[in-house]
Write a protein that holds these residues in place. Sequence first.
Motif, PDB file in Angstrom:
ATOM      1  N   ASP A  44      14.450  94.836  64.219  1.00  0.00           N
ATOM      2  CA  ASP A  44      13.129  94.226  64.021  1.00  0.00           C
ATOM      3  C   ASP A  44      12.003  95.244  63.968  1.00  0.00           C
ATOM      4  OD1 ASP A  44      14.246  91.696  63.982  1.00  0.00           O
ATOM      5  OD2 ASP A  44      13.996  91.401  66.144  1.00  0.00           O
ATOM      6  N   TRP A  45      12.297  96.493  64.352  1.00  0.00           N
ATOM      7  CA  TRP A  45      11.238  97.515  64.329  1.00  0.00           C
ATOM      8  C   TRP A  45      10.745  97.693  62.903  1.00  0.00           C
ATOM      9  CZ3 TRP A  45      10.015 102.066  61.986  1.00  0.00           C
ATOM     10  CH2 TRP A  45       9.002 102.816  62.597  1.00  0.00           C
ATOM     11  N   PRO A  46       9.418  97.830  62.675  1.00  0.00           N
ATOM     12  CA  PRO A  46       8.323  98.045  63.638  1.00  0.00           C
ATOM     13  C   PRO A  46       7.579  96.778  64.048  1.00  0.00           C
ATOM     14  CG  PRO A  46       7.537  98.482  61.432  1.00  0.00           C
ATOM     15  CD  PRO A  46       8.980  98.076  61.283  1.00  0.00           C
ATOM     16  N   GLU A  47       8.162  95.615  63.809  1.00  0.00           N
ATOM     17  CA  GLU A  47       7.484  94.366  64.160  1.00  0.00           C
ATOM     18  C   GLU A  47       7.131  94.345  65.647  1.00  0.00           C
ATOM     19  OE1 GLU A  47       5.731  90.767  63.350  1.00  0.00           O
ATOM     20  OE2 GLU A  47       6.612  92.169  61.922  1.00  0.00           O
ATOM     21  N   GLY A  48       5.838  94.139  65.943  1.00  0.00           N
ATOM     22  CA  GLY A  48       5.389  94.055  67.329  1.00  0.00           C
ATOM     23  C   GLY A  48       5.216  95.379  68.029  1.00  0.00           C
ATOM     24  N   CYS A  49       5.286  96.496  67.305  1.00  0.00           N
ATOM     25  CA  CYS A  49       5.080  97.789  67.971  1.00  0.00           C
ATOM     26  C   CYS A  49       3.582  98.039  68.151  1.00  0.00           C
ATOM     27  CB  CYS A  49       5.736  98.924  67.197  1.00  0.00           C
ATOM     28  SG  CYS A  49       4.848  99.473  65.735  1.00  0.00           S
ATOM     29  N   ALA A  50       3.239  98.760  69.202  1.00  0.00           N
ATOM     30  CA  ALA A  50       1.839  99.069  69.514  1.00  0.00           C
ATOM     31  C   ALA A  50       1.562 100.530  69.185  1.00  0.00           C
ATOM     32  CB  ALA A  50       1.545  98.792  70.979  1.00  0.00           C
ATOM     33  N   THR A  51       0.353 100.798  68.712  1.00  0.00           N
ATOM     34  CA  THR A  51      -0.045 102.168  68.398  1.00  0.00           C
ATOM     35  C   THR A  51      -1.515 102.365  68.742  1.00  0.00           C
ATOM     36  OG1 THR A  51      -0.194 103.852  66.645  1.00  0.00           O
ATOM     37  CG2 THR A  51      -0.588 101.570  65.995  1.00  0.00           C
ATOM     38  N   VAL A  52      -1.867 103.595  69.097  1.00  0.00           N
ATOM     39  CA  VAL A  52      -3.274 103.939  69.334  1.00  0.00           C
ATOM     40  C   VAL A  52      -3.855 104.697  68.142  1.00  0.00           C
ATOM     41  CG1 VAL A  52      -3.042 103.977  71.838  1.00  0.00           C
ATOM     42  CG2 VAL A  52      -2.657 106.084  70.540  1.00  0.00           C
ATOM     43  N   HIS A  53      -3.046 104.869  67.101  1.00  0.00           N
ATOM     44  CA  HIS A  53      -3.500 105.581  65.909  1.00  0.00           C
ATOM     45  C   HIS A  53      -4.061 104.591  64.900  1.00  0.00           C
ATOM     46  CE1 HIS A  53      -1.586 109.102  67.550  1.00  0.00           C
ATOM     47  NE2 HIS A  53      -0.437 108.455  67.638  1.00  0.00           N
ATOM     48  N   PRO A  54      -5.325 104.716  64.522  1.00  0.00           N
ATOM     49  CA  PRO A  54      -5.935 103.774  63.576  1.00  0.00           C
ATOM     50  C   PRO A  54      -5.307 103.868  62.192  1.00  0.00           C
ATOM     51  CG  PRO A  54      -7.615 104.954  64.842  1.00  0.00           C
ATOM     52  CD  PRO A  54      -6.320 105.651  65.091  1.00  0.00           C
ATOM     53  N   GLN A  84      -8.179 102.562  72.046  1.00  0.00           N
ATOM     54  CA  GLN A  84      -7.762 101.177  71.909  1.00  0.00           C
ATOM     55  C   GLN A  84      -6.351 101.127  71.330  1.00  0.00           C
ATOM     56  OE1 GLN A  84     -10.891  98.838  70.046  1.00  0.00           O
ATOM     57  NE2 GLN A  84     -10.871  97.660  71.921  1.00  0.00           N
ATOM     58  N   SER A  85      -5.600 100.126  71.734  1.00  0.00           N
ATOM     59  CA  SER A  85      -4.229  99.959  71.267  1.00  0.00           C
ATOM     60  C   SER A  85      -4.144  98.708  70.405  1.00  0.00           C
ATOM     61  CB  SER A  85      -3.277  99.841  72.468  1.00  0.00           C
ATOM     62  OG  SER A  85      -1.979  99.471  72.058  1.00  0.00           O
ATOM     63  N   ILE A  86      -3.441  98.824  69.295  1.00  0.00           N
ATOM     64  CA  ILE A  86      -3.294  97.698  68.382  1.00  0.00           C
ATOM     65  C   ILE A  86      -1.811  97.408  68.186  1.00  0.00           C
ATOM     66  CG2 ILE A  86      -3.177  98.938  66.170  1.00  0.00           C
ATOM     67  CD1 ILE A  86      -5.314  96.859  65.158  1.00  0.00           C
ATOM     68  N   THR A  87      -1.474  96.144  68.104  1.00  0.00           N
ATOM     69  CA  THR A  87      -0.086  95.736  67.899  1.00  0.00           C
ATOM     70  C   THR A  87       0.076  95.239  66.466  1.00  0.00           C
ATOM     71  OG1 THR A  87       0.036  95.087  70.233  1.00  0.00           O
ATOM     72  CG2 THR A  87       1.795  94.318  68.793  1.00  0.00           C
ATOM     73  N   LEU A  88       1.124  95.715  65.808  1.00  0.00           N
ATOM     74  CA  LEU A  88       1.334  95.428  64.395  1.00  0.00           C
ATOM     75  C   LEU A  88       2.300  94.255  64.228  1.00  0.00           C
ATOM     76  CD1 LEU A  88       1.715  99.093  63.083  1.00  0.00           C
ATOM     77  CD2 LEU A  88      -0.381  97.752  63.418  1.00  0.00           C
ATOM     78  N   TYR A  89       1.837  93.220  63.522  1.00  0.00           N
ATOM     79  CA  TYR A  89       2.659  92.045  63.255  1.00  0.00           C
ATOM     80  C   TYR A  89       2.729  91.792  61.744  1.00  0.00           C
ATOM     81  CZ  TYR A  89       2.027  91.013  68.247  1.00  0.00           C
ATOM     82  OH  TYR A  89       2.002  91.087  69.611  1.00  0.00           O
ATOM     83  N   ASP A  90       3.754  91.059  61.321  1.00  0.00           N
ATOM     84  CA  ASP A  90       4.002  90.799  59.897  1.00  0.00           C
ATOM     85  C   ASP A  90       4.071  92.115  59.134  1.00  0.00           C
ATOM     86  OD1 ASP A  90       4.024  88.101  60.426  1.00  0.00           O
ATOM     87  OD2 ASP A  90       1.951  87.769  59.820  1.00  0.00           O
ATOM     88  N   CYS A  91       5.011  92.948  59.566  1.00  0.00           N
ATOM     89  CA  CYS A  91       5.097  94.338  59.079  1.00  0.00           C
ATOM     90  C   CYS A  91       6.067  94.479  57.896  1.00  0.00           C
ATOM     91  CB  CYS A  91       5.561  95.268  60.184  1.00  0.00           C
ATOM     92  SG  CYS A  91       4.433  95.378  61.574  1.00  0.00           S
ATOM     93  N   THR A  92       5.763  95.445  57.042  1.00  0.00           N
ATOM     94  CA  THR A  92       6.651  95.848  55.946  1.00  0.00           C
ATOM     95  C   THR A  92       6.667  97.359  55.890  1.00  0.00           C
ATOM     96  OG1 THR A  92       6.069  93.856  54.692  1.00  0.00           O
ATOM     97  CG2 THR A  92       7.137  95.656  53.497  1.00  0.00           C
ATOM     98  N   LEU A  93       7.869  97.951  55.917  1.00  0.00           N
ATOM     99  CA  LEU A  93       7.985  99.391  55.708  1.00  0.00           C
ATOM    100  C   LEU A  93       7.805  99.680  54.215  1.00  0.00           C
ATOM    101  CD1 LEU A  93      11.045 100.120  58.011  1.00  0.00           C
ATOM    102  CD2 LEU A  93       8.749 101.064  58.302  1.00  0.00           C
ATOM    103  N   VAL A  94       6.981 100.689  53.920  1.00  0.00           N
ATOM    104  CA  VAL A  94       6.661 100.997  52.526  1.00  0.00           C
ATOM    105  C   VAL A  94       6.787 102.496  52.291  1.00  0.00           C
ATOM    106  CG1 VAL A  94       5.119  99.013  52.271  1.00  0.00           C
ATOM    107  CG2 VAL A  94       4.190 101.215  53.022  1.00  0.00           C
ATOM    108  N   ASP A  95       6.747 102.884  51.030  1.00  0.00           N
ATOM    109  CA  ASP A  95       6.695 104.285  50.654  1.00  0.00           C
ATOM    110  C   ASP A  95       5.270 104.638  50.279  1.00  0.00           C
ATOM    111  OD1 ASP A  95       9.474 104.725  50.891  1.00  0.00           O
ATOM    112  OD2 ASP A  95       9.792 103.837  48.897  1.00  0.00           O
TER     113      ASP A  95
END
Length: 204
Positions: free
Chosen positions: A112-122, A191-202
Amino acid sequence: MRDSRLRRPAVVPDIVSGTVELTTTPPLVQRPSGIGYAKEHPADRDRRGVLWLRVASNPDGARGRPEFGRVHPLRQRRVMRRHLCQICSRPASRTALGTLWLIEDHRGEGPDWPEGCATVHPPLCVACAEVSVRLCPHLRDGWAAVRAQDPQIQGVYGQRYTPGLLAPRAQGPGVVRYDTHQAAWVLAASQSITLYDCTLVDLP
């Protein structure tokens, strides 16, 4: 011969602090409700009541030389909240798949990664993302380009504290969610943001 170490780097992310943008955090006080400053200013806390590092204000806009290991708390919050590029502060890239992020590649964590992963990088625009994969130290061990349709700011990264006998005791840095008791006991730096509805792209 001029020392190359004195040359200004070609690319300086907007969220990086400069040598004259010093943190001026006063001693912390302990309250039943959490940590605080003895004399707080309205800008010391964000909209959800979390305490933040203080940063010296420079009315003339001077930043000094960039310190790449130190993120400017106010600018990081601004670009994260508005979905601006962390390098140029223009709008981050957005398509039908969502806004563009570059994160460390942790595909081994599960299907399921990266669905629901948190990052501090904008997020980033495409042009700055292409530069980042060549120059950014935190991406050297592998990176992934992710588009997220539903990124949500859900926490902060900072120094965590617990109640002490006379003063709060530091417990080390980490990410703390806003909806936890620990949010009242963290001194936020990013600030930390959580990524949802994710798609890995090139990248193009």
